[in-house]
Design a protein around this motif. Structure first.
Motif, PDB file in Angstrom:
ATOM      1  N   THR A   2      -4.202  -1.579 -18.468  1.00 22.62           N
ATOM      2  CA  THR A   2      -3.539  -0.607 -19.543  1.00 22.62           C
ATOM      3  C   THR A   2      -3.630  -1.321 -21.232  1.00 22.62           C
ATOM      4  N   TYR A   3      -3.209  -2.717 -21.008  1.00 23.75           N
ATOM      5  CA  TYR A   3      -3.076  -3.508 -22.288  1.00 23.75           C
ATOM      6  C   TYR A   3      -4.747  -3.406 -22.839  1.00 23.75           C
ATOM      7  N   ALA A   4      -5.625  -3.822 -22.097  1.00 18.51           N
ATOM      8  CA  ALA A   4      -6.912  -3.897 -22.754  1.00 18.51           C
ATOM      9  C   ALA A   4      -7.622  -2.190 -23.046  1.00 18.51           C
ATOM     10  N   ALA A   5      -7.002  -1.325 -22.372  1.00 19.26           N
ATOM     11  CA  ALA A   5      -7.598   0.182 -22.519  1.00 19.26           C
ATOM     12  C   ALA A   5      -6.738   0.527 -23.860  1.00 19.26           C
ATOM     13  N   ASP A  13      -7.410   4.719 -16.102  1.00 15.74           N
ATOM     14  CA  ASP A  13      -7.077   5.201 -14.906  1.00 15.74           C
ATOM     15  C   ASP A  13      -6.879   4.061 -13.913  1.00 15.74           C
ATOM     16  N   ASP A  14      -5.790   3.387 -13.901  1.00 17.45           N
ATOM     17  CA  ASP A  14      -5.580   2.176 -13.195  1.00 17.45           C
ATOM     18  C   ASP A  14      -5.613   2.232 -11.603  1.00 17.45           C
ATOM     19  N   VAL A 173      -7.110 -11.554 -23.437  1.00 16.35           N
ATOM     20  CA  VAL A 173      -8.382 -12.429 -22.887  1.00 16.35           C
ATOM     21  C   VAL A 173      -9.198 -11.297 -22.256  1.00 16.35           C
ATOM     22  N   ILE A 174      -8.877 -10.473 -21.220  1.00 16.74           N
ATOM     23  CA  ILE A 174      -9.644  -9.311 -20.930  1.00 16.74           C
ATOM     24  C   ILE A 174     -10.542  -8.275 -22.101  1.00 16.74           C
ATOM     25  N   THR A 175      -9.291  -8.151 -23.108  1.00 14.71           N
ATOM     26  CA  THR A 175      -9.861  -7.239 -24.205  1.00 14.71           C
ATOM     27  C   THR A 175     -10.907  -7.903 -24.976  1.00 14.71           C
ATOM     28  N   ASN A 176     -10.629  -9.142 -25.060  1.00 17.02           N
ATOM     29  CA  ASN A 176     -11.622  -9.884 -25.929  1.00 17.02           C
ATOM     30  C   ASN A 176     -13.005  -9.947 -25.288  1.00 17.02           C
ATOM     31  N   PHE A 177     -12.935 -10.241 -23.988  1.00 19.50           N
ATOM     32  CA  PHE A 177     -14.201 -10.490 -23.008  1.00 19.50           C
ATOM     33  C   PHE A 177     -14.879  -8.831 -22.966  1.00 19.50           C
ATOM     34  N   ILE A 178     -14.187  -8.048 -22.838  1.00 23.11           N
ATOM     35  CA  ILE A 178     -14.956  -6.687 -22.915  1.00 23.11           C
ATOM     36  C   ILE A 178     -15.745  -6.318 -24.273  1.00 23.11           C
TER      37      ILE A 178
END
Length: 181
Positions: A2-5, A13-14, A173-178
């Motif tokens: 959710t954070y990254a989205a 849609d988790d 980290v996931i946000t930056n990775f995407i």
């Protein structure tokens, strides 16, 4: 996720399920059950896949068997994600092991389970499968995040699951990775 989205301005849609496995699980806790569900993966722009700890802790299978199964599952997922992008996310480092007794507080990175593999070997296998299918993969071992010296801070409750600060850091980290991939 959710954070990254939220940061990436994506509708989330988790479908994450605690205790989920690659190999086996009861009902919806198995990746095969998710792939066979009524969920329409072609509707998604981004799909993230993160498995491994539960297979390491509870598996009744060799690493080669897990590799074959994961390869088939990801191949199926790729066929169902028509226009979106799939991202693999390796498990965080874990400090719970199935041996010498279940739930021992040791580094899973080097402790082998009953089927002879450690979490590092599990992660190496997963990474090779993602890469062989041209799926970008986030490897937490390449980040100064959970380490032998700080895991009590990031995994405060059980040395396996992140606390609130850990989930926020994971989201960053996931946000930056995407964004970068």
């Amino acid at each position: 996720m959710t954070y990254a989205a939220n940061k990436l301005v994506l509708q989330a849609d988790d479908a994450g399920i605690g205790g989920a496995t690659i190999m086996e699980g009861d009902g919806v806790k198995n990746f095969d059950a998710q792939l066979g569900s009524s969920r329409n993966f072609s509707d998604f722009d981004v799909v993230t896949v993160m498995f491994g700890v539960n297979d390491y802790m509870n598996s009744k299978h060799t690493l080669d068997e897990v590799k074959v199964k994961l390869t088939g599952q990801l191949t199926t997922l790729k066929s169902k994600v028509a226009h979106g992008k799939i991202y693999g996310i390796l498990p965080l480092q874990s400090y719970r092991t199935p041996l010498p007794t279940f739930w021992s507080k040791l580094s899973a990175q080097t402790t082998r389970n009953a089927y002879g593999y450690s979490m590092n070997e599990m992660m190496d296998m997963e990474k090779s499968v993602f890469e062989s299918l041209d799926i970008p993969v986030l490897d937490w071992r390449n980040h100064e995040f959970v380490t032998d010296s700080n895991y009590d801070y990031w995994l405060p409750n059980d040395a396996l699951h992140p606390g609130q600060k850990g989930y926020i850091r994971m989201g960053q980290v996931i946000t930056n990775f995407i964004k970068d991939n």
